[in-house]
Design an enzyme around this catalytic site. Structure first.
Site, PDB file in Angstrom:
ATOM      1  N   GLU A 248       0.877  -1.166   0.000  1.00 38.60           N
ATOM      2  CA  GLU A 248       0.000   0.000   0.000  1.00 38.60           C
ATOM      3  C   GLU A 248       0.916   1.217   0.000  1.00 38.60           C
ATOM      4  O   GLU A 248       1.621   1.470   0.965  1.00 38.60           O
ATOM      5  CB  GLU A 248      -0.916  -0.052   1.228  1.00 38.60           C
ATOM      6  CG  GLU A 248      -2.158   0.785   1.061  1.00 38.60           C
ATOM      7  CD  GLU A 248      -1.889   2.218   1.440  1.00 38.60           C
ATOM      8  OE1 GLU A 248      -1.578   3.017   0.517  1.00 38.60           O
ATOM      9  OE2 GLU A 248      -1.980   2.544   2.624  1.00 38.60           O
ATOM     10  N   CYS A 282      -2.180   8.158   3.851  1.00 42.40           N
ATOM     11  CA  CYS A 282      -2.169   7.709   2.448  1.00 42.40           C
ATOM     12  C   CYS A 282      -3.467   8.113   1.783  1.00 42.40           C
ATOM     13  O   CYS A 282      -3.537   8.293   0.585  1.00 42.40           O
ATOM     14  CB  CYS A 282      -2.044   6.196   2.376  1.00 42.40           C
ATOM     15  SG  CYS A 282      -0.569   5.608   3.148  1.00 42.40           S
TER      16      CYS A 282
HETATM   17  C1  UN1 Z   1      -3.074   5.196   5.790  1.00 46.62           C
HETATM   18  O1  UN1 Z   1      -3.048   6.423   5.721  1.00 46.62           O
HETATM   19  O2  UN1 Z   1      -2.097   4.527   5.411  1.00 46.62           O
HETATM   20  O3  UN1 Z   1      -8.951   5.428   5.944  1.00 46.62           O
HETATM   21  C2  UN1 Z   1      -4.172   4.431   6.403  1.00 46.62           C
HETATM   22  C3  UN1 Z   1      -8.202   6.013   6.735  1.00 46.62           C
HETATM   23  C4  UN1 Z   1      -7.605   5.243   7.885  1.00 46.62           C
HETATM   24  C5  UN1 Z   1      -6.423   4.454   7.449  1.00 46.62           C
HETATM   25  C6  UN1 Z   1      -5.399   5.239   6.687  1.00 46.62           C
HETATM   26  N1  UN1 Z   1      -8.606   4.366   8.429  1.00 46.62           N
HETATM   27  O4  UN1 Z   1      -7.913   7.184   6.597  1.00 46.62           O
END
Ligand code: UN1
Length: 498
Positions: A248, A282
């Protein structure tokens, strides 16, 4: 007092031969703990122990494995406040989000525990009489989990929860910015009573521990969350061993704002999506693609809202946005702000490092908004900080084409009150996740999480029922209870009488 941690191998904290490094609070500069840089030999020891533990763990019935996950979830719940404060202190997200980070572990461990009583395979009719065909999931073996600093509990939680319920021992290699969270995380698993060798944690460098895990012949799955370049390197090395890889690798996630959007709702969503976790998700909303008819209005509202955000120590309940996670992160974000200026992007608000008083001790950057042309770097590259790029679109199709013009495809969102735009966006946005009338962040654990394009290969998804795919392979089983040799594809005439 600053605690000096060791490595967690075979159910014990072990002293390391490696050099040590410090972990600090990004809001205050305070040293929180020290950790070792694990050596190659120590990595070998940990893999050896995990391999030994696999023999027993894979034979432990999955519902029994699930009981330990539930026990861990109970302890995480009991310690939620303490652990949430450690997340905030070590990583810098505001305390409500620090607690959320821990909640995500609780949620996923409970979910994964239930998977121990499902883990469904198929039974399929045979072409021959008195023969049964079925599929079962098998654990692949010891797994390496390489995790980032932005969700220092939740991401180890997703990866380890899936590995554990599948029957795979693991070695966690956390980011060197958040080893204390990882240490507290494995302490909970230790308290829950996982057998020695099932849970292991090595702090250290990417080149020794990260690469070492990927290359080690006894590590049979790698799950990595981080940057694209490292992800590609992991993917290539893992391909040489033909092992399972979950990746990821980030995003440049768009929010599409249509001219019929509820503007209040949109503003709330953009503020949370772009500046929650100081933009270091992310899934962060790093592009706002606005229909030309509401563009000027949106820009004005955005600046007013961003300027009201309270920046400060994230442990304070009243703070809306904390620091970025490290000096290196701060440098990168400020460089991008400079690139924006040089490329002629219009600065709407923010753009500076905050200084003076308590700000001097930490890595604080103003919530920053740029008006950006679709071909500029700020429209295309992941920044991973509190910087939002706003782009103007002629209409829905133009907005979708801007949205899809980047190399990433993790999350996406549309704000509209027209069902037609909503459904077309669900179909047309190139992303693993699409939200309607909600920002790009906030995925729930019972659904698959992952992306397309350079966000990562589409064959694995974290969380949800798909989480098991990262750590299991399918075995097909044929049981012939006819008592004679039956030949598939050959003994057909007997059945048809022809
Ligand atoms: C990430 O930023 O790698 O959906 C994960 C979201 C969180 C997870 C983010 N539950 O923003």
């Amino acid at each position: 007092m600053v605690q000096d941690y060791g490595l967690f191998i075979g159910g014990k904290w072990k002293k390391s031969e490696g050099k040590r490094f410090e972990t600090r609070n990004p809001a205050t500069g305070e040293v929180l703990a020290t950790f070792p840089l694990a050596t190659k030999e120590e990595l070998g020891d940990a893999v050896h122990v995990a391999k030994g533990a696999f023999e027993k763990w894979r034979k432990t019935p999955a519902p029994r494995r699930g009981e330990l996950l539930l026990e861990a979830a109970r302890i995480f719940r009991r310690k939620k406040e303490e652990l949430g404060r450690i997340v905030t202190t070590e990583m810098g997200k505001v305390i409500a989000e620090g607690r959320g980070d821990v909640q995500e572990v609780i949620d996923f461990y409970e979910y994964a525990a239930g998977e121990g009583r499902r883990m469904f395979g198929d039974t399929v009719p045979s072409e021959l009489p008195d023969k049964m065909c079925l599929t079962v999931r098998m654990p692949v073996g010891p797994a390496g989990l390489i995790t980032p600093w932005n969700f220092p509990m939740a991401i180890p939680g997703w990866k380890s929860g899936a590995a554990l319920i599948a029957g795979c021992p693991f070695i966690l290699k956390p980011s060197s910015l958040t080893p204390l969270c990882a240490a507290k995380f494995v302490e909970v698993l230790d308290e829950a009573g996982f057998p020695p060798g099932v849970v292991n944690m090595l702090t250290g460098s990417g080149s020794v521990v990260g690469d070492g895990l990927v290359a080690h012949p006894d590590i049979r799955a790698i799950s990595f969350t981080g940057g694209v370049d490292t992800g590609k390197h992991v993917y290539e090395s893992a391909a040489k061993k033909m092992i399972k890889v979950g990746l990821e690798l980030g995003g440049k996630n768009p929010i599409l704002a249509m001219d019929d959007a509820d503007l209040e709702l949109l503003m709330d969503g953009v503020m949370f999506g772009a500046f929650g976790t100081a933009g270091q998700r992310c899934t962060a909303a790093s592009r706002l693609i606005v229909h030309q008819k509401i563009y000027d209005q949106v820009l004005e509202d955005l600046a007013a809202r961003a300027e009201k955000l309270r920046i400060g120590n994230p442990i304070d309940e009243k703070t809306d946005m904390g620091p970025v996670a490290s000096a290196e992160q701060e440098k990168k974000v400020l460089e991008y702000i400079e690139i924006g200026r040089k490329e002629g992007d219009g600065l709407v608000t923010g753009g500076k490092k905050l200084t003076g008083g308590a700000f001097d001790k930490g890595f604080f950057i103003e919530p920053t908004i740029f008006e950006v042309d679709r071909r500029k770097r700020l429209a295309l590259e992941e920044i991973f900080g509190p910087v939002l790029s706003v782009l103007k679109a002629k209409d829905f199709d133009d907005a979708v084409s801007i949205a899809n013009s980047v190399k990433y495809g993790l999350s996406s969102s549309i704000y509209t009150t027209d069902l037609r735009w909503a459904f077309r966006a669900m179909q047309e946005l190139e992303a693993g996740i699409t939200y309607v009338n909600a920002p790009t962040i906030g995925a729930e654990v019972q659904l698959p999480f992952g992306g397309i394009k350079e966000t990562g290969p589409t064959d694995t998804r974290e969380a949800g029922p798909t989480a098991l795919d990262e750590f299991t392979y399918w075995k097909t089983i044929y049981v012939d209870y006819s008592g004679r040799l039956q030949r598939a594809q050959i003994d057909t005439e007997k059945l048809t009488g022809g």
